[in-house]
Design an enzyme around this catalytic site. Sequence first.
Site, PDB file in Angstrom:
ATOM      1  N   ASP A 207       0.824  -1.216   0.000  1.00  0.00           N
ATOM      2  CA  ASP A 207       0.000   0.000   0.000  1.00  0.00           C
ATOM      3  C   ASP A 207       0.858   1.266   0.000  1.00  0.00           C
ATOM      4  O   ASP A 207       0.454   2.299   0.513  1.00  0.00           O
ATOM      5  CB  ASP A 207      -0.957   0.006   1.199  1.00  0.00           C
ATOM      6  CG  ASP A 207      -0.234  -0.165   2.529  1.00  0.00           C
ATOM      7  OD1 ASP A 207       0.980  -0.469   2.521  1.00  0.00           O
ATOM      8  OD2 ASP A 207      -0.880  -0.003   3.579  1.00  0.00           O
ATOM      9  N   ASP A 285       7.633  -4.434  13.795  1.00  0.00           N
ATOM     10  CA  ASP A 285       8.163  -3.059  13.677  1.00  0.00           C
ATOM     11  C   ASP A 285       8.505  -2.476  15.053  1.00  0.00           C
ATOM     12  O   ASP A 285       9.558  -1.863  15.231  1.00  0.00           O
ATOM     13  CB  ASP A 285       7.234  -2.144  12.856  1.00  0.00           C
ATOM     14  CG  ASP A 285       5.768  -2.278  13.225  1.00  0.00           C
ATOM     15  OD1 ASP A 285       5.416  -3.198  13.986  1.00  0.00           O
ATOM     16  OD2 ASP A 285       4.961  -1.454  12.755  1.00  0.00           O
TER      17      ASP A 285
HETATM   18  C1  UD1 Z   1       1.336  -1.705  10.324  1.00  0.00           C
HETATM   19  C2  UD1 Z   1       2.394  -0.825   9.684  1.00  0.00           C
HETATM   20  C3  UD1 Z   1       3.264  -1.657   8.766  1.00  0.00           C
HETATM   21  C4  UD1 Z   1       3.906  -2.796   9.531  1.00  0.00           C
HETATM   22  C5  UD1 Z   1       2.850  -3.582  10.274  1.00  0.00           C
HETATM   23  C6  UD1 Z   1       3.588  -4.601  11.152  1.00  0.00           C
HETATM   24  C7  UD1 Z   1       1.923   1.523   9.277  1.00  0.00           C
HETATM   25  C8  UD1 Z   1       1.239   2.499   8.412  1.00  0.00           C
HETATM   26  N1  UD1 Z   1       1.783   0.227   8.904  1.00  0.00           N
HETATM   27  O1  UD1 Z   1       0.585  -2.348   9.343  1.00  0.00           O
HETATM   28  O2  UD1 Z   1       4.272  -0.865   8.181  1.00  0.00           O
HETATM   29  O3  UD1 Z   1       4.568  -3.676   8.642  1.00  0.00           O
HETATM   30  O4  UD1 Z   1       2.035  -2.727  11.051  1.00  0.00           O
HETATM   31  O5  UD1 Z   1       3.239  -4.692  12.435  1.00  0.00           O
HETATM   32  O6  UD1 Z   1       2.546   1.874  10.246  1.00  0.00           O
HETATM   33  N2  UD1 Z   1       0.117  -8.555   5.180  1.00  0.00           N
HETATM   34  C9  UD1 Z   1       0.519  -9.865   5.093  1.00  0.00           C
HETATM   35  N3  UD1 Z   1      -0.245 -10.826   5.656  1.00  0.00           N
HETATM   36  C10 UD1 Z   1      -1.400 -10.552   6.325  1.00  0.00           C
HETATM   37  C11 UD1 Z   1      -1.805  -9.207   6.423  1.00  0.00           C
HETATM   38  C12 UD1 Z   1      -1.002  -8.229   5.847  1.00  0.00           C
HETATM   39  O7  UD1 Z   1       1.552 -10.151   4.515  1.00  0.00           O
HETATM   40  O8  UD1 Z   1      -2.068 -11.494   6.794  1.00  0.00           O
HETATM   41  C13 UD1 Z   1       0.994  -7.518   4.584  1.00  0.00           C
HETATM   42  C14 UD1 Z   1       0.276  -6.471   3.746  1.00  0.00           C
HETATM   43  O9  UD1 Z   1       0.192  -6.882   2.428  1.00  0.00           O
HETATM   44  C15 UD1 Z   1       1.174  -5.269   3.906  1.00  0.00           C
HETATM   45  C16 UD1 Z   1       1.769  -5.431   5.299  1.00  0.00           C
HETATM   46  O10 UD1 Z   1       1.598  -6.807   5.650  1.00  0.00           O
HETATM   47  O11 UD1 Z   1       2.220  -5.278   2.974  1.00  0.00           O
HETATM   48  C17 UD1 Z   1       1.097  -4.541   6.329  1.00  0.00           C
HETATM   49  O12 UD1 Z   1      -0.286  -4.767   6.343  1.00  0.00           O
HETATM   50  P1  UD1 Z   1      -1.373  -3.604   6.420  1.00  0.00           P
HETATM   51  O13 UD1 Z   1      -2.709  -4.245   6.317  1.00  0.00           O
HETATM   52  O14 UD1 Z   1      -1.058  -2.538   5.484  1.00  0.00           O
HETATM   53  O15 UD1 Z   1      -1.197  -3.194   7.917  1.00  0.00           O
HETATM   54  P2  UD1 Z   1      -0.768  -1.824   8.609  1.00  0.00           P
HETATM   55  O16 UD1 Z   1      -1.795  -1.499   9.572  1.00  0.00           O
HETATM   56  O17 UD1 Z   1      -0.393  -0.830   7.595  1.00  0.00           O
HETATM   57 MN    MN Z   2      -0.295  -0.587   5.595  1.00  0.00          MN
END
Ligand code: UD1
Ligand code: MN
Length: 441
Positions: A207, A285
């Site tokens: 994203d 993170d």
């Molecule tokens: C938040 C953080 C993100 C961090 C994550 C880890 C911000 C804006 N975002 O995620 O940078 O990596 O916490 O704790 O601070 N994904 C998977 N598997 C899943 C769900 C998601 O691989 O089951 C991937 C998504 O494709 C994406 C990433 O993990 O690339 C983060 O997921 P997202 O849904 O964007 O969570 P955030 O709330 O942004």
């Molecule tokens: Mn995100």
Amino acid sequence: MRVNLRKLFLIGSFAAILWIIVSYMSTLESPEPVKKFNKVVMIENTLNLLEERVDMQLKESNKLLDRVKQHLKKTEYLAKERDAKDQMDADISAFNPVLPVLVIACDRVSVHRCLENLVRFRPSKKTFPIIISQDCGHNATYHVIKRFVDEDSSITLVRQPDLTDIKLPRTKLKFNGYYKIARHFRFALNHVFKTLNHEAVIIVEDDLDISPDFFEYFLGTYPLLLKDPSIWCISAWNDNGKKDIIDLSRPELLHRTDFFPGLGWLLRQESWEYLEPNWPPAFFDDWLRNPQNTRGRSCIRPEISRTYTFGKVGVSKGLFFDMHLRHMQLNMEYVEFTKMNLSYLIKDVYDPAFKQQAYSASLKTAAEVVSYSGGPDDKARVTYKDAKSFQKAAKTLGLMDDFRSGIPRTAYLGIVNCYIRGRRVYLVPEFDWVKYDPAWG
Ligand code: UD1
Ligand code: MN
């Protein structure tokens, strides 16, 4: 008789010369004691005058010496910077780095937006191969990704094989997504570093938008990561990156930070080797924001972010997005980082200069800073004494006020710097800062 005459003539001449000398000497000497006294006074006065002049000269010389010392200090600083640059230049020209981009994907079909930008701004397929790692087994997303892979051999796809539910106690079920993300990151980074044996990787989430100079930023800063053992990551993100608190006229400006920013970051294989064995089951993170896990090392971050997140609907839900992320500034100017001298970011060079800048700024209250309307060259210092006063000042200034492992976002050596109303502002500890206090939050 002739001899005697000669003798007489000689004696006569001698007497005459003697008389001339004596009478001449007598005209030289002044017999009056008053004249003698005047002369002594005059000599004394002259001596006093001379002494004053010598004093003045000494003062001037000391001033000059101070200036020479200052100049030497500056020269020493510049020499340090130059040496560091020379070494970095030697490094970057000695090899052609390959910096693959790892795209973390799950179930967002909008991953095409991220991939399109990567392809659009990528200056070289060879230097920046794209590796997409997909979790979640989402079919529609898979097909979107497949389109890119089929079209370009420098874009590849790997799929996270373990799609099982992670067993969690009921109280932790709501964090399920964070467990899955941590599991996926471990898999994807092992794939890049252990299976493909890459030296380093740029990690991007599905994203994220990127700036036009995203690749140039990482290519230009990579030598810092190789050269300075006190740096473990380069991030494209400024946690305090809203347009009111950054200097929009300085897209080339970079900083050191003790707070891991994430959101587009460069990691070395060498670091992964010591991170991987202790990799956490969730919240990776925040885990990377604990200095115990990163050996107390720092990251580089830009003044103006090189990524922007458009993922309002995500694992951490939308509130944080609407409050903060939506307002972050994405850099749009192209900065030629590979041609710049970035050695000012090397620890030895950066730390003394940064502290000097921060602690020499004139003391102001946060309220004064946000209502300032003076010249642009000034700089200001706001102090805090504990977690509470930090948060109060941060709120007034418009900065993020949360902590991880006691570290405020973007902090370096306990200092948070930003740019408000035309001047650099430092939020500085009032006490002798030694380390972050995890009790702060
Ligand atoms: C938040 C953080 C993100 C961090 C994550 C880890 C911000 C804006 N975002 O995620 O940078 O990596 O916490 O704790 O601070 N994904 C998977 N598997 C899943 C769900 C998601 O691989 O089951 C991937 C998504 O494709 C994406 C990433 O993990 O690339 C983060 O997921 P997202 O849904 O964007 O969570 P955030 O709330 O942004
Ligand atoms: Mn995100």
